[in-house]
Design an enzyme around this catalytic site. Structure first.
Site, PDB file in Angstrom:
ATOM      1  N   SER A  22      26.732  43.893 -12.538  1.00  0.00           N
ATOM      2  CA  SER A  22      26.420  44.992 -13.654  1.00  0.00           C
ATOM      3  C   SER A  22      25.460  46.556 -13.185  1.00  0.00           C
ATOM      4  O   SER A  22      24.811  45.921 -13.434  1.00  0.00           O
ATOM      5  CB  SER A  22      26.457  44.807 -15.153  1.00  0.00           C
ATOM      6  OG  SER A  22      27.286  43.377 -15.025  1.00  0.00           O
ATOM      7  N   HIS A  53      31.813  47.631 -13.315  1.00  0.00           N
ATOM      8  CA  HIS A  53      32.845  46.543 -12.279  1.00  0.00           C
ATOM      9  C   HIS A  53      34.358  47.821 -11.976  1.00  0.00           C
ATOM     10  O   HIS A  53      35.305  46.982 -12.383  1.00  0.00           O
ATOM     11  CB  HIS A  53      32.173  45.555 -13.309  1.00  0.00           C
ATOM     12  CG  HIS A  53      32.292  44.684 -13.437  1.00  0.00           C
ATOM     13  ND1 HIS A  53      31.212  43.798 -12.228  1.00  0.00           N
ATOM     14  CD2 HIS A  53      30.925  44.561 -14.380  1.00  0.00           C
ATOM     15  CE1 HIS A  53      30.174  43.211 -12.701  1.00  0.00           C
ATOM     16  NE2 HIS A  53      30.045  43.407 -14.139  1.00  0.00           N
ATOM     17  N   HIS A  75      34.497  38.128 -15.939  1.00  0.00           N
ATOM     18  CA  HIS A  75      33.236  36.803 -16.132  1.00  0.00           C
ATOM     19  C   HIS A  75      34.110  35.696 -16.877  1.00  0.00           C
ATOM     20  O   HIS A  75      35.457  36.273 -17.961  1.00  0.00           O
ATOM     21  CB  HIS A  75      32.545  37.387 -17.244  1.00  0.00           C
ATOM     22  CG  HIS A  75      31.243  38.306 -16.676  1.00  0.00           C
ATOM     23  ND1 HIS A  75      32.593  39.677 -16.508  1.00  0.00           N
ATOM     24  CD2 HIS A  75      30.466  38.928 -16.115  1.00  0.00           C
ATOM     25  CE1 HIS A  75      31.056  40.731 -15.332  1.00  0.00           C
ATOM     26  NE2 HIS A  75      29.899  39.928 -15.711  1.00  0.00           N
ATOM     27  N   TYR A  77      33.919  35.397 -19.880  1.00  0.00           N
ATOM     28  CA  TYR A  77      34.081  35.853 -21.060  1.00  0.00           C
ATOM     29  C   TYR A  77      35.179  36.956 -21.952  1.00  0.00           C
ATOM     30  O   TYR A  77      35.177  37.203 -22.609  1.00  0.00           O
ATOM     31  CB  TYR A  77      33.030  36.403 -22.009  1.00  0.00           C
ATOM     32  CG  TYR A  77      32.401  38.023 -20.907  1.00  0.00           C
ATOM     33  CD1 TYR A  77      33.037  38.875 -20.947  1.00  0.00           C
ATOM     34  CD2 TYR A  77      30.968  37.881 -20.259  1.00  0.00           C
ATOM     35  CE1 TYR A  77      32.367  40.128 -20.132  1.00  0.00           C
ATOM     36  CE2 TYR A  77      30.652  38.710 -20.051  1.00  0.00           C
ATOM     37  CZ  TYR A  77      30.873  40.375 -20.302  1.00  0.00           C
ATOM     38  OH  TYR A  77      30.914  40.701 -19.229  1.00  0.00           O
ATOM     39  N   GLU A  78      35.878  37.890 -20.636  1.00  0.00           N
ATOM     40  CA  GLU A  78      36.801  38.292 -20.523  1.00  0.00           C
ATOM     41  C   GLU A  78      37.933  38.228 -21.112  1.00  0.00           C
ATOM     42  O   GLU A  78      38.586  38.111 -21.631  1.00  0.00           O
ATOM     43  CB  GLU A  78      36.607  39.821 -19.143  1.00  0.00           C
ATOM     44  CG  GLU A  78      35.655  39.975 -18.579  1.00  0.00           C
ATOM     45  CD  GLU A  78      35.561  40.499 -17.589  1.00  0.00           C
ATOM     46  OE1 GLU A  78      36.582  41.419 -17.277  1.00  0.00           O
ATOM     47  OE2 GLU A  78      35.373  40.433 -16.706  1.00  0.00           O
ATOM     48  N   ALA A 105      22.472  41.039 -13.071  1.00  0.00           N
ATOM     49  CA  ALA A 105      21.421  41.799 -13.929  1.00  0.00           C
ATOM     50  C   ALA A 105      21.637  40.189 -14.715  1.00  0.00           C
ATOM     51  O   ALA A 105      22.156  40.132 -15.429  1.00  0.00           O
ATOM     52  CB  ALA A 105      22.337  42.756 -14.368  1.00  0.00           C
ATOM     53  N   MET A 200      25.356  36.017 -17.469  1.00  0.00           N
ATOM     54  CA  MET A 200      26.516  35.443 -18.048  1.00  0.00           C
ATOM     55  C   MET A 200      27.726  35.339 -17.647  1.00  0.00           C
ATOM     56  O   MET A 200      28.751  35.403 -17.061  1.00  0.00           O
ATOM     57  CB  MET A 200      27.172  36.741 -19.372  1.00  0.00           C
ATOM     58  CG  MET A 200      26.232  37.104 -20.164  1.00  0.00           C
ATOM     59  SD  MET A 200      27.116  38.201 -21.429  1.00  0.00           S
ATOM     60  CE  MET A 200      26.066  39.137 -22.639  1.00  0.00           C
ATOM     61  N   SER A 201      26.798  35.287 -15.666  1.00  0.00           N
ATOM     62  CA  SER A 201      27.840  34.864 -14.589  1.00  0.00           C
ATOM     63  C   SER A 201      27.970  33.788 -13.643  1.00  0.00           C
ATOM     64  O   SER A 201      26.628  33.429 -13.903  1.00  0.00           O
ATOM     65  CB  SER A 201      28.634  36.650 -13.962  1.00  0.00           C
ATOM     66  OG  SER A 201      26.815  37.023 -13.686  1.00  0.00           O
ATOM     67  N   ASN A 224      16.403  43.011 -18.342  1.00  0.00           N
ATOM     68  CA  ASN A 224      15.406  43.216 -19.575  1.00  0.00           C
ATOM     69  C   ASN A 224      14.736  41.860 -20.483  1.00  0.00           C
ATOM     70  O   ASN A 224      15.075  41.044 -19.767  1.00  0.00           O
ATOM     71  CB  ASN A 224      16.402  43.672 -21.028  1.00  0.00           C
ATOM     72  CG  ASN A 224      17.572  42.028 -21.088  1.00  0.00           C
ATOM     73  OD1 ASN A 224      18.185  42.406 -20.358  1.00  0.00           O
ATOM     74  ND2 ASN A 224      16.965  40.668 -21.537  1.00  0.00           N
ATOM     75  N   HIS A 236      24.516  46.481 -23.650  1.00  0.00           N
ATOM     76  CA  HIS A 236      25.328  46.975 -22.072  1.00  0.00           C
ATOM     77  C   HIS A 236      24.705  48.201 -21.319  1.00  0.00           C
ATOM     78  O   HIS A 236      23.942  48.365 -20.561  1.00  0.00           O
ATOM     79  CB  HIS A 236      26.476  46.741 -22.326  1.00  0.00           C
ATOM     80  CG  HIS A 236      27.017  46.399 -20.767  1.00  0.00           C
ATOM     81  ND1 HIS A 236      26.934  45.326 -19.959  1.00  0.00           N
ATOM     82  CD2 HIS A 236      27.857  47.694 -20.347  1.00  0.00           C
ATOM     83  CE1 HIS A 236      27.520  45.624 -18.759  1.00  0.00           C
ATOM     84  NE2 HIS A 236      28.057  47.005 -18.777  1.00  0.00           N
TER      85      HIS A 236
END
Ligand code: HPA
Length: 262
Positions: A22, A53, A75, A77-78, A105, A200-201, A224, A236
């Site tokens: 990201s 992306h 990902h 979650y998609e 990220a 998350m990846s 963060n 995001h």
């Protein structure tokens, strides 16, 4: 062998493959491109639904090193599928890539890694309970995950960073499914488990790459402090803003690492 790639870049054999996370897609501009192919033209490549992306495969050179750069990933979650990147990773292995360099990220669990800090991944924790090899058959599904992040590549990443005067930490990445961010209690649990960064990846890609016989290196950019550690509101937009601000340093480190890859 993928016919589309063979037609677009005849005889081209990449050595290092890179997945750009990201807000980190800028590195694709550092490639002296031989061919650029949208994922949509590539059988088995994912359709990304995250706006930042791009969904392009860039083949070319960084210094003397032939590379395949994946600008964008899908990902878990998609669509709730952990094997989204299987077709792409298997294709990279078939093309002759030796190493897969995964970038992402991430949220930082360490106060000495503020937003903007870089971290070479030394190991991971899969906190999701899912695996991209669910449903596979045969003994090769029982993939050895010791030294999944190649210790020599971690050393090389840290050495290149030191020589270039770029601060780079090392640590453990923990995979949460997303897309909601973690709760502060989850982050305290993750810290107790030994995690340094959260995202998350990456983890399913590492499993798929080890299955395909690729060496893996991972580089996280902290965008963060993880939930409960800082005062920032998580979102995001924040991830993208910090990723874009810090992209130059990450880009430089990637470029030097790949130029010196042997
Ligand atoms: N959690 C999960 N994924 C992330 C984060 C985070 O805090 N920051 C960037 N990606």
């Amino acid at each position: 062998m993928n016919d589309v790639i063979a037609r677009a870049a005849p005889e081209f054999q990449p050595k290092v493959a890179v997945v750009l996370g990201s807000g980190l897609g800028g590195f694709a501009d550092d490639v002296r491109a031989v061919a650029t192919i949208p994922y949509g033209d590539l059988p088995g490549f994912p359709q990304t639904t995250v706006g930042s992306h791009a969904g392009k495969l860039v083949l070319g050179h960084v210094g003397p090193t032939p590379v395949a750069v994946l600008q964008g990933r899908a990902h878990y979650y998609e669509r709730g599928r952990a094997d989204e990147m299987k077709g792409a990773i298997d294709t990279l292995a078939t093309l002759g890539c030796e190493t897969l360099l995964l970038t992402n990220a991430a949220g930082s669990l360490r106060l000495d890694m503020p937003p903007g800090a870089l971290m070479a991944i030394t190991d991971h924790i899969n906190f999701t309970g899912v695996n991209p090899l669910f449903g596979e058959t045969g003994d090769s599904r029982f993939v050895d995950m010791v030294d999944a992040y190649d210790p020599r590549l971690v050393e090389q990443m840290l050495l290149v960073a030191r020589q270039a005067g770029i601060a780079c930490h090392s640590g453990v990445y923990i995979w949460f499914s997303g897309p909601s961010f973690e709760t502060p209690a989850e982050i305290r649990a993750a810290r107790t488990l030994g995690a340094d960064a959260v995202g998350m990846s990456t983890v399913p890609e590492t499993v798929l790459a080890r299955r395909a016989g690729l060496r893996v290196a991972g580089l996280s950019l902290m965008t963060n402090y993880a939930a409960g550690l800082g005062n920032d509101k998580l979102g995001h937009e924040q991830t993208l803003a910090v990723a874009r601000e810090s992209d130059n340093r990450m880009r430089r480190l990637l470029r030097l690492f790949i130029e010196q890859y042997v």
